[in-house]
Design an enzyme around this catalytic site. Sequence first.
Site, PDB file in Angstrom:
ATOM      1  CD  GLU A  89      -2.128   1.319   3.021  1.00 19.12           C
ATOM      2  OE1 GLU A  89      -2.450   2.753   3.336  1.00 19.12           O
ATOM      3  OE2 GLU A  89      -2.400   0.459   3.513  1.00 19.12           O
ATOM      4  CE  LYS A 103      -7.068   1.807   7.230  1.00 17.17           C
ATOM      5  NZ  LYS A 103      -5.674   2.412   6.877  1.00 17.17           N
TER       6      LYS A 103
END
Length: 216
Positions: free
Chosen positions: A44, A133
């Site tokens: 990411e 998340k």
Amino acid sequence: MNALDQWKSILDTLPLVAILRGLTPADAIATGDALIEAGFQVVEVPLNSPQPFDSIKALVSHLGSRAIVGAGTVLRVEDVRRLKDVGGQICISPNANPEVIRQAKSDGLISFPAFFTPTEAFTAIDAGADALKLFPAELAGPSGLKAVKAVLPRTVPVFPVGGVEPGNMGIYLDAGAAGFGIGSSVYRPGDTPDIVFAKARSFVEGWHSLKVSSKV
């Protein structure tokens, strides 16, 4: 294998996401190689990094099918479209914006928003999120994760993000974590590829040792 199938496979093998906040395009390929060599399969690049779309494009081109590459800190629908245009495969956000989630799914991306409360979690799930998340995990802690997991669908993987170290992954796994997002503990701007590899490898080895011990 498409990105979603690859993601499902990663969930069963090594669900660790490297968060490369502050990465520059000049360091992208060497850093990506170090992570892949260590065993990571998801990368990411947060959008508050320098020229993030250039880094994402370079990583997508270089790593190919060896990793799922995408953006973090995705806050706007237009950034989802830019992510798709450079070949990104996963859209990660620090919040639960239904418009961003729906756009990611419309563009064929893996949607991975954040939540801190059950309301935010169900808002994200209803919009089509593939995974969630828990952020910031150091505030919720394993007890917070366990409590919210009791009401979430079992099919939705939850990744603690924030304050995760090799030494505390076990207590989060016991509380229901499916994987982890790891930021400065795996990469800080200026880290050499050797440093990144050593940091990343400690998480990979920690994950495998926990999984082995859980089967004993």
